[in-house]
Design an enzyme around this catalytic site. Structure first.
Site, PDB file in Angstrom:
ATOM      1  CD  GLN A  95     -58.226  93.877 -19.071  1.00  0.00           C
ATOM      2  OE1 GLN A  95     -59.246  93.331 -19.458  1.00  0.00           O
ATOM      3  NE2 GLN A  95     -58.163  95.182 -18.864  1.00  0.00           N
ATOM      4  N   GLY A  96     -54.840  91.016 -17.026  1.00  0.00           N
ATOM      5  CA  GLY A  96     -54.848  90.612 -15.621  1.00  0.00           C
ATOM      6  C   GLY A  96     -55.308  91.771 -14.780  1.00  0.00           C
ATOM      7  CG  PHE A  98     -51.335  93.497 -11.286  1.00  0.00           C
ATOM      8  CD1 PHE A  98     -51.276  94.341 -10.192  1.00  0.00           C
ATOM      9  CD2 PHE A  98     -51.491  92.141 -11.070  1.00  0.00           C
ATOM     10  CE1 PHE A  98     -51.354  93.849  -8.896  1.00  0.00           C
ATOM     11  CE2 PHE A  98     -51.574  91.642  -9.774  1.00  0.00           C
ATOM     12  CZ  PHE A  98     -51.498  92.489  -8.688  1.00  0.00           C
ATOM     13  CG  ASP A 212     -55.242  86.704  -8.109  1.00  0.00           C
ATOM     14  OD1 ASP A 212     -56.235  85.997  -7.824  1.00  0.00           O
ATOM     15  OD2 ASP A 212     -55.261  87.554  -9.015  1.00  0.00           O
TER      16      ASP A 212
END
Ligand SMILES: *[C@@H]1O[C@H](CO)[C@@H](O)[C@H](O)[C@H]1NC(C)=O
Ligand SMILES: *[C@@H]1O[C@H](CO)[C@@H](O)[C@H](O)[C@H]1NC(C)=O
Length: 403
Positions: A95-96, A98, A212
């Protein structure tokens, strides 16, 4: 008739004219007519061939541009659903910021990583497509390849090549798995990240600031080569890249430079700062949130103190101490500290860093005090920097060369 006489004139021109005696047979008018018709002929011919060559060239350039077009990048939602088993829980691999990432398999057997973007993007469909096409054109072996996208109904999905060995943080911050990363592997990873970032910053057609960069955004392929992921997300997600000042600070605490956290200012030098933090993490095997209670210090101050006390080798991950190149390690610590300097202008560019990693004889400046932000207390940083006058600071740093 015309052709015949034309031929005659040409024949006369080429075979009789050089001969002075026979040349007398040709009138001045004929010579003029011949010259003019030849000139016209040559002009016509060269124009035609020029057009032909240019058209061919244009076509070739056009073809090159068209290799990546919207259609070739567009995936049907049904394809993505089939590949990911309808976004099943078992296919989730991460999971990022986004959205969720799923592992998938296309009907031809190709493995893919599917990033299902959360629905908060304020960007229109056309703009989204354009940015995806643009980012898909960025191809480098140290960047995760974007294969395409899916845009249907509410869904905004990005499809990437699948990279088998998870991400750098998975190995680096695990007490057992860290042993998989010996010094040559870590050095190779550092060099690869540097090349990928250099490409994003300077060599690609569009200057891309990652914003990031962190250990979990560095994926590892089957040979433990690093591949930077999530680049261009700012573009794809419709955040204004040309703006040097943003109200919405995105990124990961601990990797963000102080000027970004405090004023929302970002530039390529923000990525350089993150790269420096990452470098120190790779060398120490410690997260940037690492806290040394004895000295009440976090990773950057831990690195800075040891550097200044001449004990920089203490920074090296204990499991590497048997087998490593002292020169490479020292150089990487040095580069890492240059990257996290408080003064934005003093941080090196990616080109300088890549050169320094390749050519060991390149002399490096001495690092100045790092920006102790991230996990450090901001008040401390500010009061310290105020209490040291500029000139004093220079003197101190010259004296504090590592022994
Ligand atoms: C996929 O799952 C959603 C709900 O999670 C469901 O509404 C949909 O019908 C499923 N589609 C297919 C093709 O199975
Ligand atoms: C990386 O992936 C390759 C191929 O999938 C595998 O053979 C290798 O063992 C993996 N390396 C590590 C350290 O897990």
């Amino acid at each position: 008739m015309f052709l015949g006489s034309d031929y005659d004139i040409l024949y006369n021109f080429f075979f009789y004219l050089p001969n002075a005696e026979k040349g007398k047979r040709i009138s001045v008018g004929t010579i003029l007519a011949t010259a003019v018709s030849i000139a016209i002929g040559v002009l016509l011919l060269s124009t035609l061939s020029w057009c032909w060559v240019t058209r061919k060239k244009e076509k070739m350039i056009g073809d090159a541009n068209d290799i990546i077009n919207v259609e070739s990048l567009q995936f049907d939602l049904s394809t993505v659903i089939a590949a990911t088993n309808n976004f099943s829980h078992d296919n989730k691999i991460g999971q990022g910021g986004f959205g969720w990432v799923y592992k998938g398999k296309l009907s031809n057997g190709q493995e893919i990583a599917v990033k299902r973007l959360s629905k908060s993007s304020g960007q229109g469909a056309e703009e989204f497509k354009n940015e995806v096409v643009l980012v898909a054109k960025l191809q480098h072996r140290n960047l995760v390849r974007l294969l395409g996208f899916c845009l249907e109904g509410e869904e905004k999905i990005l499809i990437y090549e699948f990279v088998p060995n998870k991400s750098l943080d998975y190995f680096l911050f695990d007490s057992d798995k860290r042993a998989c990363l010996d010094w040559p592997t870590r050095y190779k990873i550092i060099g690869g990240i540097a090349r990928g970032l250099l490409y994003l910053h300077e060599d690609s057609r569009f200057k891309i600031i990652h914003r990031d960069l962190k250990a979990s955004n560095v994926l590892l392929d089957g040979d433990m080569n690093p591949k930077i992921s999530d680049f261009g997300m700012a573009r794809i997600f419709g955040m204004d890249q040309s703006q040097a000042n943003t109200n919405r600070v995105v990124g990961t605490f601990g990797y963000m430079p102080p000027e970004y956290v405090r004023q929302g200012l970002f530039s390529v030098k923000s990525d350089i700062y993150s790269f420096g933090v990452l470098l120190l993490e790779i060398i120490t095997g410690k997260k940037n949130s690492f806290y040394h209670s004895e000295y009440a210090e976090y990773l950057l101050s831990f690195a800075w103190r040891n550097w200044n006390e001449g004990t920089a080798s203490e920074l090296l991950d204990p499991i590497l101490r048997e087998f490593y190149s002292r020169e490479e390690v020292m150089r990487c610590i040095h580069i890492g500290l240059l990257c996290v300097q408080d003064n934005v202008d003093q941080r090196p560019t990616m080109a300088t860093i890549a050169r320094t990693l390749n050519i060991h004889s390149v002399a490096l400046e001495l690092p100045q005090r790092p920006a102790f932000l991230g996990y450090e207390r901001m008040e401390t940083t500010q009061s310290t920097s105020r209490s040291i006058p500029e000139s004093m600071n220079d003197v101190t740093n010259t004296e504090l060369a590592p022994r």
